[in-house]
Design a protein around this motif. Sequence first.
Motif, PDB file in Angstrom:
ATOM      1  N   LEU A 106     -21.012  31.386  15.590  1.00 49.72           N
ATOM      2  CA  LEU A 106     -22.601  31.143  15.574  1.00 49.72           C
ATOM      3  C   LEU A 106     -22.431  29.734  14.977  1.00 49.72           C
ATOM      4  O   LEU A 106     -23.248  29.114  15.475  1.00 49.72           O
ATOM      5  CB  LEU A 106     -23.173  32.014  14.902  1.00 49.72           C
ATOM      6  CG  LEU A 106     -23.305  33.457  15.233  1.00 49.72           C
ATOM      7  CD1 LEU A 106     -24.202  34.348  14.398  1.00 49.72           C
ATOM      8  CD2 LEU A 106     -23.961  33.580  16.728  1.00 49.72           C
ATOM      9  N   CYS A 107     -21.695  29.212  14.084  1.00 48.85           N
ATOM     10  CA  CYS A 107     -21.716  27.866  13.643  1.00 48.85           C
ATOM     11  C   CYS A 107     -21.482  26.916  14.702  1.00 48.85           C
ATOM     12  O   CYS A 107     -22.138  25.844  15.002  1.00 48.85           O
ATOM     13  CB  CYS A 107     -20.567  27.486  12.495  1.00 48.85           C
ATOM     14  SG  CYS A 107     -21.261  28.429  10.961  1.00 48.85           S
ATOM     15  N   ILE A 108     -20.483  27.277  15.716  1.00 49.05           N
ATOM     16  CA  ILE A 108     -20.301  26.254  16.850  1.00 49.05           C
ATOM     17  C   ILE A 108     -21.338  26.229  17.799  1.00 49.05           C
ATOM     18  O   ILE A 108     -21.657  25.176  18.239  1.00 49.05           O
ATOM     19  CB  ILE A 108     -18.904  26.911  17.712  1.00 49.05           C
ATOM     20  CG1 ILE A 108     -17.770  26.789  16.509  1.00 49.05           C
ATOM     21  CG2 ILE A 108     -18.818  26.320  18.812  1.00 49.05           C
ATOM     22  CD1 ILE A 108     -16.515  27.577  17.361  1.00 49.05           C
ATOM     23  N   LEU A 109     -21.892  27.379  18.109  1.00 52.47           N
ATOM     24  CA  LEU A 109     -23.158  27.450  18.909  1.00 52.47           C
ATOM     25  C   LEU A 109     -24.262  26.717  18.275  1.00 52.47           C
ATOM     26  O   LEU A 109     -24.920  25.762  19.075  1.00 52.47           O
ATOM     27  CB  LEU A 109     -23.760  28.965  19.039  1.00 52.47           C
ATOM     28  CG  LEU A 109     -22.597  29.685  20.216  1.00 52.47           C
ATOM     29  CD1 LEU A 109     -23.083  31.004  20.140  1.00 52.47           C
ATOM     30  CD2 LEU A 109     -22.519  29.101  21.476  1.00 52.47           C
ATOM     31  N   LYS A 110     -24.662  26.895  16.974  1.00 51.25           N
ATOM     32  CA  LYS A 110     -25.601  25.886  16.244  1.00 51.25           C
ATOM     33  C   LYS A 110     -25.508  24.650  16.481  1.00 51.25           C
ATOM     34  O   LYS A 110     -26.231  23.995  16.637  1.00 51.25           O
ATOM     35  CB  LYS A 110     -25.856  26.714  14.957  1.00 51.25           C
ATOM     36  CG  LYS A 110     -26.960  25.989  14.263  1.00 51.25           C
ATOM     37  CD  LYS A 110     -28.506  26.237  14.821  1.00 51.25           C
ATOM     38  CE  LYS A 110     -28.943  27.590  14.483  1.00 51.25           C
ATOM     39  NZ  LYS A 110     -30.281  27.729  14.745  1.00 51.25           N
ATOM     40  N   ALA A 111     -24.286  24.328  16.082  1.00 51.37           N
ATOM     41  CA  ALA A 111     -23.662  23.012  16.098  1.00 51.37           C
ATOM     42  C   ALA A 111     -24.031  22.099  17.361  1.00 51.37           C
ATOM     43  O   ALA A 111     -24.694  21.081  17.528  1.00 51.37           O
ATOM     44  CB  ALA A 111     -22.352  22.657  15.667  1.00 51.37           C
TER      45      ALA A 111
END
Length: 316
Positions: A106-111
């Motif tokens: 989810l961090c990757i997607l948000k970034a």
Amino acid sequence: MNQLSGLKQFTTIVADTGDVNQIRKYQPMDATTNPSLILNTINIPEYQDLVSEAIQYGKKKSSIRKQQVIHASDRILVNIGMEILKYIPGYISSEVDARLSFNTDLCILKAQNIVKLYEELGIERSRILIKLAATWQCIQAARELQKYNIKCNLTLLFSFAQSKACAEANVFLVSPFVGRIYDWYHDKNLIHNYDAKNDPGVLSVKKIYKYYKKYNYSTIIMGASFRNIEQILELSGCDRLTISPNLLEQLKNNSSLVSRNLFFSDSILPKPTSLNESEFLWEHNENQMAVEKLSDGIRQFSRDQEKLEIILNSKF
């Protein structure tokens, strides 16, 4: 020459603020924001058009209120970042929702979404640093994001285990929190006869600096979260220092001589074996201060993100 100008001879100065008026005043190279700073700036008169635009953007992206607020929250982060970039030559650091700090995917997607929003507004990803809490999951997200030419600023860094894991993941930049480390020791009455040279937060940054240079890690060290200018001056020579406007003003109004305190002239050694996840977690867990301050920081940023969303929700 004032101390701010003197410090700029040895260290890249970054403004720790989301207020464009302060950016114009102190002319830093880069600027950093976080949910707390964004929350404090959305009522600035100059930003009201940016807030309104973010609300309209949220409405266009979804018909569901909860999703509208999330889209608007991402957009205001980017809108303010874009405004700041007009007045600095370097990077803007924009933070991923702290509630995602234990979820790599989810961090990757948000970034990626934050970077996409910047690019849609004409800002190249080469000027953006994605801020992530220095959990194991976020460090792995930062490692993966490099494949997409997305650079990261790992924040809420308190333990040496965090700094080692970040360097081993080739993270672009880390932000050790000098002031919050000091706060922990001060609150527990563990500091006597204060001297900035022996400040636990200052010593933490010096240790990281020496380690990174000794093993030739490319990760940039940016001291953050300062409580006084003595801490800042003791770290003169650090790669970068991010400083709040009130401390920038004190440095600007002081004309005492600034000397360089951080050097490295020893031979470079082969890099040590990288930490695995269990080794990282155990080593970090052994540092009570770091465990408490990392979790406290994530909770604080999460609460401020929630407050921001409540304010934005009221504007729909």
